[in-house]
Design an enzyme around this catalytic site. Sequence first.
Site, PDB file in Angstrom:
ATOM      1  N   THR A  23       2.324  -0.649  -9.033  1.00  0.00           N
ATOM      2  CA  THR A  23       1.871  -1.983  -8.655  1.00  0.00           C
ATOM      3  C   THR A  23       0.572  -2.274  -9.390  1.00  0.00           C
ATOM      4  O   THR A  23      -0.267  -1.389  -9.561  1.00  0.00           O
ATOM      5  CB  THR A  23       1.757  -2.167  -7.115  1.00  0.00           C
ATOM      6  OG1 THR A  23       1.648  -3.560  -6.835  1.00  0.00           O
ATOM      7  CG2 THR A  23       0.571  -1.443  -6.513  1.00  0.00           C
ATOM      8  N   CYS A  29      -6.378  -5.805  -1.718  1.00  0.00           N
ATOM      9  CA  CYS A  29      -5.109  -5.289  -1.217  1.00  0.00           C
ATOM     10  C   CYS A  29      -5.110  -3.761  -1.271  1.00  0.00           C
ATOM     11  O   CYS A  29      -5.872  -3.160  -2.023  1.00  0.00           O
ATOM     12  CB  CYS A  29      -3.943  -5.798  -2.060  1.00  0.00           C
ATOM     13  SG  CYS A  29      -3.805  -7.590  -2.121  1.00  0.00           S
ATOM     14  N   HIS A  46       2.563  -2.956  -1.432  1.00  0.00           N
ATOM     15  CA  HIS A  46       1.330  -3.648  -1.854  1.00  0.00           C
ATOM     16  C   HIS A  46       0.931  -4.565  -0.693  1.00  0.00           C
ATOM     17  O   HIS A  46       1.490  -5.640  -0.515  1.00  0.00           O
ATOM     18  CB  HIS A  46       1.639  -4.442  -3.131  1.00  0.00           C
ATOM     19  CG  HIS A  46       0.457  -5.137  -3.750  1.00  0.00           C
ATOM     20  ND1 HIS A  46       0.208  -5.090  -5.101  1.00  0.00           N
ATOM     21  CD2 HIS A  46      -0.513  -5.923  -3.231  1.00  0.00           C
ATOM     22  CE1 HIS A  46      -0.868  -5.806  -5.375  1.00  0.00           C
ATOM     23  NE2 HIS A  46      -1.321  -6.341  -4.267  1.00  0.00           N
TER      24      HIS A  46
END
Lengths: 163, 213
Positions: A23, A29, A46
């Site tokens: 990711t 995040c 994520h």
Amino acid sequence: MSDVIKVGMADLNVVTPPNIIRTSGLGSCVGIVIYDEFKLVAGMAHIMLPNSSLSRQEKTNVAKYADTAIPALLIELQKMGAKNYALKAKIAGGAQMFTFSTGSTDLMRIGPRNVEAVKETLKDLRIPLLSEDVGGKSGRTIEFDPQSKRLQIRTVNQGIKEI
Amino acid sequence: MGEFIQKLKPHHLDVLKEIGNIGARHAATALSQLVNKTIDMSVPAVRVVSFQDLPEQVGGAETKVAAIFLRIDGEAPGSMFFISTIENTEKMIRHITSINSFQLDEPPFEEMGVSALLEVGNILAGSYLSSLADFTRLSLQPSVPEFSVDMAGAIVSYGLIPLSQVADYAIVVDTHMTELGEVEHPISGHFFLLPDPDSFEKIFTALGVNVNE
């Protein structure tokens, strides 16, 4: 031939060797990897927000919240034959990209709150957290290889490291 | 509110585009005076973009970019970004400050140059917001701008946090900025306006546009 499975923002997926899973551009995040030590199967999410109770949507995207993404990831892993007792986790992200001095709402502390929520959920589900690379002010791109069980972390200014 | 975005019709987005164009014109005039060159700004599109696709607008989630970020405070809060490539930003700042060694490739960054960049952010956001405020009669103030050189995805996702609680889509007012007559070395960048969830309805209501028709 190995492929890179991509996980987008508020998204989750699973991988088996020889493929790897990635990711990109984690800011506040949190990227979480959960894998079965023996089966060589791994999942990545994520996560954008700590808690699905923050949601004001009718249809919740489970991959967006720590408290719903991790259980959803477990279900996907179980479908691939992973056993709960063999699961381990690694996490990265939760940075504070900007530091507002004035008028900062709670939302601006979202990085650390995401990390706390992920850890809480892992604790509730009794999944050991083996290593972490969290906080700071830098964005991260992470990549997990289910074969080596190494999580590679790339930042713009501090190069590459593995946990 | 996620439903609210889905109710938007092309003519609603056209209203935002028109305001964006007027705001861009003000910003271009202010910026032209600062860099002493004629800067042209236009709003090529107002789009509804999924979170997944937003970083693609600036070259991909992992692409290193220079970004100025501001919060909009007041009656219709939101976030604002000005995002440009490292090369373009360096060029613009070298031009404004005459510090030819200014670089954004590796920290530490020259303090004077960073101040100039934040000043550009102030000017752009200030002129943009004042035209939005004029049209809507809403009180809107830009926060102190912040600056970052990092991955596009990491930066943009930060501004999406308020919106992400209610939707998986953002309305993006994309702005292109070019230096007039400079085909070879244009100053260009993207300007994103991301109103918070409850702000859309306030803005449209203030403009007399009925969305629940």
